[in-house]
Motif scaffolding. Structure first.
Motif, PDB file in Angstrom:
ATOM      1  N   ILE A 191       1.377  -7.713   2.143  1.00 46.32           N
ATOM      2  CA  ILE A 191       2.665  -7.519   2.192  1.00 46.32           C
ATOM      3  C   ILE A 191       3.274  -8.268   1.034  1.00 46.32           C
ATOM      4  CG2 ILE A 191       4.943  -8.556   3.316  1.00 46.32           C
ATOM      5  CD1 ILE A 191       3.247  -8.268   5.939  1.00 46.32           C
ATOM      6  N   LYS A 192       4.297  -7.705   0.345  1.00 47.04           N
ATOM      7  CA  LYS A 192       4.882  -8.314  -0.760  1.00 47.04           C
ATOM      8  C   LYS A 192       6.510  -8.628  -0.435  1.00 47.04           C
ATOM      9  CE  LYS A 192       2.102  -6.885  -4.501  1.00 47.04           C
ATOM     10  NZ  LYS A 192       1.987  -6.427  -5.760  1.00 47.04           N
ATOM     11  N   LEU A 193       7.059  -9.547  -1.148  1.00 47.60           N
ATOM     12  CA  LEU A 193       8.291 -10.071  -0.863  1.00 47.60           C
ATOM     13  C   LEU A 193       9.359  -9.755  -1.880  1.00 47.60           C
ATOM     14  CD1 LEU A 193       7.569 -13.594   0.453  1.00 47.60           C
ATOM     15  CD2 LEU A 193       7.590 -11.499   1.877  1.00 47.60           C
ATOM     16  N   ALA A 194      10.795  -9.461  -1.679  1.00 47.17           N
ATOM     17  CA  ALA A 194      11.831  -9.275  -2.228  1.00 47.17           C
ATOM     18  C   ALA A 194      12.838 -10.211  -2.112  1.00 47.17           C
ATOM     19  CB  ALA A 194      12.246  -7.714  -2.477  1.00 47.17           C
ATOM     20  N   GLN A 230       3.640  -7.869  11.593  1.00 52.60           N
ATOM     21  CA  GLN A 230       2.643  -7.035  12.153  1.00 52.60           C
ATOM     22  C   GLN A 230       2.890  -5.415  12.024  1.00 52.60           C
ATOM     23  OE1 GLN A 230      -0.004  -8.681  13.674  1.00 52.60           O
ATOM     24  NE2 GLN A 230      -0.891  -6.409  13.251  1.00 52.60           N
ATOM     25  N   LEU A 231       4.132  -5.092  12.142  1.00 50.15           N
ATOM     26  CA  LEU A 231       4.358  -3.703  11.986  1.00 50.15           C
ATOM     27  C   LEU A 231       4.126  -3.270  10.512  1.00 50.15           C
ATOM     28  CD1 LEU A 231       7.301  -3.277  14.170  1.00 50.15           C
ATOM     29  CD2 LEU A 231       5.129  -2.459  14.538  1.00 50.15           C
ATOM     30  N   LEU A 232       4.396  -4.219   9.422  1.00 51.94           N
ATOM     31  CA  LEU A 232       4.110  -3.549   8.314  1.00 51.94           C
ATOM     32  C   LEU A 232       2.671  -3.685   7.967  1.00 51.94           C
ATOM     33  CD1 LEU A 232       6.724  -6.198   6.329  1.00 51.94           C
ATOM     34  CD2 LEU A 232       6.655  -3.626   6.354  1.00 51.94           C
ATOM     35  N   THR A 233       2.011  -4.660   8.478  1.00 47.34           N
ATOM     36  CA  THR A 233       0.485  -4.644   8.432  1.00 47.34           C
ATOM     37  C   THR A 233      -0.188  -3.332   8.809  1.00 47.34           C
ATOM     38  OG1 THR A 233       0.266  -6.994   8.534  1.00 47.34           O
ATOM     39  CG2 THR A 233      -1.716  -6.028   8.842  1.00 47.34           C
ATOM     40  N   ASN A 234       0.402  -2.716  10.013  1.00 47.15           N
ATOM     41  CA  ASN A 234      -0.176  -1.750  10.837  1.00 47.15           C
ATOM     42  C   ASN A 234       0.309  -0.433  10.272  1.00 47.15           C
ATOM     43  OD1 ASN A 234      -1.279  -3.480  12.521  1.00 47.15           O
ATOM     44  ND2 ASN A 234       0.149  -3.390  14.049  1.00 47.15           N
ATOM     45  N   ARG A 235       1.126  -0.348   9.206  1.00 49.91           N
ATOM     46  CA  ARG A 235       1.813   0.524   8.273  1.00 49.91           C
ATOM     47  C   ARG A 235       2.910   1.405   9.504  1.00 49.91           C
ATOM     48  NH1 ARG A 235      -1.410   2.681   3.930  1.00 49.91           N
ATOM     49  NH2 ARG A 235      -3.464   1.633   3.918  1.00 49.91           N
ATOM     50  N   GLU A 236       3.340   0.634  10.528  1.00 48.64           N
ATOM     51  CA  GLU A 236       4.184   1.154  11.188  1.00 48.64           C
ATOM     52  C   GLU A 236       5.639   1.126  10.703  1.00 48.64           C
ATOM     53  OE1 GLU A 236       4.164   0.723  15.637  1.00 48.64           O
ATOM     54  OE2 GLU A 236       2.140  -0.317  15.115  1.00 48.64           O
ATOM     55  N   ARG A 282       0.819  -1.089  -0.176  1.00 46.90           N
ATOM     56  CA  ARG A 282       0.189  -0.146   0.141  1.00 46.90           C
ATOM     57  C   ARG A 282       0.933   1.197  -0.147  1.00 46.90           C
ATOM     58  NH1 ARG A 282      -3.146  -1.551   5.218  1.00 46.90           N
ATOM     59  NH2 ARG A 282      -0.964  -1.898   5.762  1.00 46.90           N
ATOM     60  N   ALA A 283       2.180   1.271   0.500  1.00 49.46           N
ATOM     61  CA  ALA A 283       2.982   2.387   0.452  1.00 49.46           C
ATOM     62  C   ALA A 283       3.589   2.539  -0.737  1.00 49.46           C
ATOM     63  CB  ALA A 283       4.109   2.163   1.620  1.00 49.46           C
ATOM     64  N   PHE A 284       3.635   1.697  -1.762  1.00 47.62           N
ATOM     65  CA  PHE A 284       4.308   1.738  -2.970  1.00 47.62           C
ATOM     66  C   PHE A 284       3.349   1.135  -4.185  1.00 47.62           C
ATOM     67  CE2 PHE A 284       7.398   0.656   0.257  1.00 47.62           C
ATOM     68  CZ  PHE A 284       8.142   1.755   0.462  1.00 47.62           C
ATOM     69  N   PRO A 285       2.358   2.048  -4.578  1.00 49.14           N
ATOM     70  CA  PRO A 285       1.465   1.811  -5.163  1.00 49.14           C
ATOM     71  C   PRO A 285       2.157   1.515  -6.786  1.00 49.14           C
ATOM     72  CG  PRO A 285       0.914   3.891  -4.820  1.00 49.14           C
ATOM     73  CD  PRO A 285       1.881   3.388  -3.820  1.00 49.14           C
ATOM     74  N   LYS A 286       3.072   2.209  -7.013  1.00 44.81           N
ATOM     75  CA  LYS A 286       3.743   2.080  -8.406  1.00 44.81           C
ATOM     76  C   LYS A 286       4.964   0.912  -8.354  1.00 44.81           C
ATOM     77  CE  LYS A 286       2.854   6.982  -9.611  1.00 44.81           C
ATOM     78  NZ  LYS A 286       3.266   8.330  -9.821  1.00 44.81           N
ATOM     79  N   GLY A 287       5.000   0.197  -7.242  1.00 48.59           N
ATOM     80  CA  GLY A 287       5.968  -0.739  -7.175  1.00 48.59           C
ATOM     81  C   GLY A 287       7.037  -0.573  -6.274  1.00 48.59           C
ATOM     82  N   GLY A 288       7.137  -1.664  -5.339  1.00 56.35           N
ATOM     83  CA  GLY A 288       8.001  -1.374  -4.108  1.00 56.35           C
ATOM     84  C   GLY A 288       9.531  -1.800  -4.279  1.00 56.35           C
ATOM     85  N   PRO A 289      10.306  -1.747  -3.499  1.00 54.47           N
ATOM     86  CA  PRO A 289      11.661  -2.182  -3.141  1.00 54.47           C
ATOM     87  C   PRO A 289      11.849  -3.468  -3.679  1.00 54.47           C
ATOM     88  CG  PRO A 289      10.920  -1.980  -1.036  1.00 54.47           C
ATOM     89  CD  PRO A 289       9.774  -1.443  -1.905  1.00 54.47           C
ATOM     90  N   GLN A 290      13.098  -3.765  -4.617  1.00 56.03           N
ATOM     91  CA  GLN A 290      13.308  -5.047  -4.975  1.00 56.03           C
ATOM     92  C   GLN A 290      14.456  -5.873  -4.492  1.00 56.03           C
ATOM     93  OE1 GLN A 290      10.907  -7.169  -6.975  1.00 56.03           O
ATOM     94  NE2 GLN A 290       9.690  -5.138  -6.031  1.00 56.03           N
ATOM     95  N   VAL A 335       6.402 -14.401   7.862  1.00 56.98           N
ATOM     96  CA  VAL A 335       5.562 -13.506   6.657  1.00 56.98           C
ATOM     97  C   VAL A 335       4.727 -14.435   5.782  1.00 56.98           C
ATOM     98  CG1 VAL A 335       7.230 -13.486   4.776  1.00 56.98           C
ATOM     99  CG2 VAL A 335       6.086 -11.398   5.152  1.00 56.98           C
ATOM    100  N   LEU A 336       5.147 -15.564   5.406  1.00 60.13           N
ATOM    101  CA  LEU A 336       4.271 -16.342   4.816  1.00 60.13           C
ATOM    102  C   LEU A 336       2.805 -16.695   5.547  1.00 60.13           C
ATOM    103  CD1 LEU A 336       5.319 -19.929   3.384  1.00 60.13           C
ATOM    104  CD2 LEU A 336       3.231 -19.726   4.825  1.00 60.13           C
ATOM    105  N   SER A 337       3.169 -16.897   6.793  1.00 58.22           N
ATOM    106  CA  SER A 337       1.765 -16.960   7.757  1.00 58.22           C
ATOM    107  C   SER A 337       1.018 -15.740   7.753  1.00 58.22           C
ATOM    108  CB  SER A 337       2.148 -17.360   9.095  1.00 58.22           C
ATOM    109  OG  SER A 337       1.033 -17.212  10.016  1.00 58.22           O
ATOM    110  N   ALA A 338       1.623 -14.627   7.562  1.00 57.58           N
ATOM    111  CA  ALA A 338       0.694 -13.278   7.493  1.00 57.58           C
ATOM    112  C   ALA A 338       0.085 -12.976   6.187  1.00 57.58           C
ATOM    113  CB  ALA A 338       1.793 -12.105   7.998  1.00 57.58           C
ATOM    114  N   ILE A 339       0.926 -13.444   5.438  1.00 55.26           N
ATOM    115  CA  ILE A 339       0.244 -13.114   3.790  1.00 55.26           C
ATOM    116  C   ILE A 339      -0.942 -14.275   3.673  1.00 55.26           C
ATOM    117  CG2 ILE A 339       1.070 -13.547   1.330  1.00 55.26           C
ATOM    118  CD1 ILE A 339       3.610 -12.549   1.917  1.00 55.26           C
TER     119      ILE A 339
END
Length: 376
Positions: free
Chosen positions: A267-270, A240-246, A158-166, A257-261
């Motif tokens: 959350i997306k992974l690189a 959890q902090l990623l999900t909470n936008r912290e 959600r923080a990177f609608p145009k594409g996140g860090p890779q 993170v697999l469990s959370a996804i």
């Protein structure tokens, strides 16, 4: 050497059992791996085998996908004993001269190997598919990599609608990828690895972490330190902090993170530059059921059973042939997939366990440097 970077992981006081159980809890409903084709063959026997495990839903997953099919196929009953770390108990049994277990999952392999506590693995019991799918560095003379844990880059999409860090260079790029960051506080080597990757060191040139690389890594970490809003210390904290936008971006453990996804976290992974290490399974010398232990080790490294282990726990073993037995939607989330595995940097735990001229291990030396840097 393919082993988990446990020397610094254990210093975090993060419960291994908690880390593994909470991941497995969301995976127990995965389809059961059929073993109808696994007829009673050269692994058939009787009696029992005593195996260390971490308890809770992790052990429940292994029972369902590995131990119960093993008993059905071979007639050998599996008894699991629960603990958080096996090494201290293995040492205590050796000192007492009474070995009650047959198989232990070992983090710090070298010391116990040097003390002669393990039995050579009988690879003649393995199927060809198991041998071909499991790389040589995961098949030691007296131990086998049992499952892997990776730490990798994750971000809130959600923080990177145009594409996140890779990659880790993007993690350091606060201009193009702004937002609060997180890194794991206790783990010095992996943070230094990430810094070196961000500074342009190739994956193949990361290890060993010589003094000049440590200096370079800490200098690079000083650049990003002001942007680390919280140093996380527990496995479930970063997702959890990623999900909470912290956090906008953070390092994470792959199983957590697999469990959370799978529960819907945004959350997306690189995987580029993920730091990967393996826990080994070893057969204890003097154990009560050594031959049955050999058969269980051979069985759980069969490709369909290895896939069952992955589905039951979320942490894959190294047999790459298991991927054809896994649900396609799971592949992007695990370190064994053909897309992710080549991007990982294998932790050189043998080097971390090696002693320096002053008698300290390389791991202890790096930890001292890390704590001094954190205190500045």
């Amino acid at each position: 050497m393919m082993k988990w970077d446990s020397s610094n992981y254990s210093r975090s006081r993060l419960s291994r059992r908690s880390l593994l159980q909470s991941t497995a809890a969301t995976l127990l409903t995965a389809p059961f791996i059929s073993t109808s084709a696994l007829a009673q063959d050269k692994l058939a026997g009787s009696g029992e085998v005593v195996v260390f495990s971490y308890g809770g839903t992790f052990t429940e997953g292994v029972r369902k996908h590995v131990y119960e099919p093993f008993t059905k196929a071979t007639g050998i009953k599996v008894i699991d004993v629960v603990g958080d770390f096996a090494e201290s108990q293995v040492k205590a049994m050796n000192q007492a001269g009474r070995i009650d277990w047959d198989i232990a999952y070992i983090d710090n392999y070298q010391q116990l190997h040097d003390a002669g506590m393990f039995v050579p693995i009988d690879y003649s019991l393995w199927e060809q598919e198991s041998l071909e799918g499991t790389p040589m560095q995961a098949r030691l003379n007296d131990a086998v990599a049992i499952f892997g844990v990776a730490m990798l880059l994750a971000y809130d999409h959600r923080a990177f609608p145009k594409g996140g860090p890779q990659n880790w260079a993007d993690f350091w790029d606060v201009k193009n990828f702004p937002g609060p960051r997180g890194l794991f506080a206790p783990n010095a080597p992996r943070n230094i690895v990430f810094a070196l990757l961000a500074d342009g060191v190739a994956n193949k040139d990361i290890w060993p972490l010589t003094d000049d690389k440590i200096d370079r890594g800490l200098a690079k970490l000083s650049e990003i330190k002001p942007h680390i809003t919280k140093w996380w210390t527990a496995g479930g904290e970063a997702p959890q902090l990623l999900t909470n936008r912290e956090y906008a971006i953070s390092s994470v453990y792959d199983g957590r993170v697999l469990s959370a996804i799978r529960q819907g976290a945004p959350i997306k992974l690189a995987w580029d530059g993920a730091a990967l290490g393996y826990v080994n399974a070893a057969i204890l010398k003097g154990g009560p059921n050594t031959q049955n232990a050999q058969k269980l080790i051979a069985f759980l490294n069969r490709a369909p059973i290895a896939a069952g282990w992955t589905q039951g726990t979320g942490y894959p073993g190294p047999n790459a042939n298991q991927v054809k037995y896994l649900p396609p939607e799971m592949l992007p989330l695990i370190n064994i997939s053909p897309e992710n595995a080549p991007k990982c940097v294998m932790t050189d735990s043998a080097w971390l366990e090696a002693k320096r001229p002053d008698g300290k291990t390389n791991s202890e030396y790096i930890q001292e440097r890390w704590l001094a840097w954190r205190a500045r």
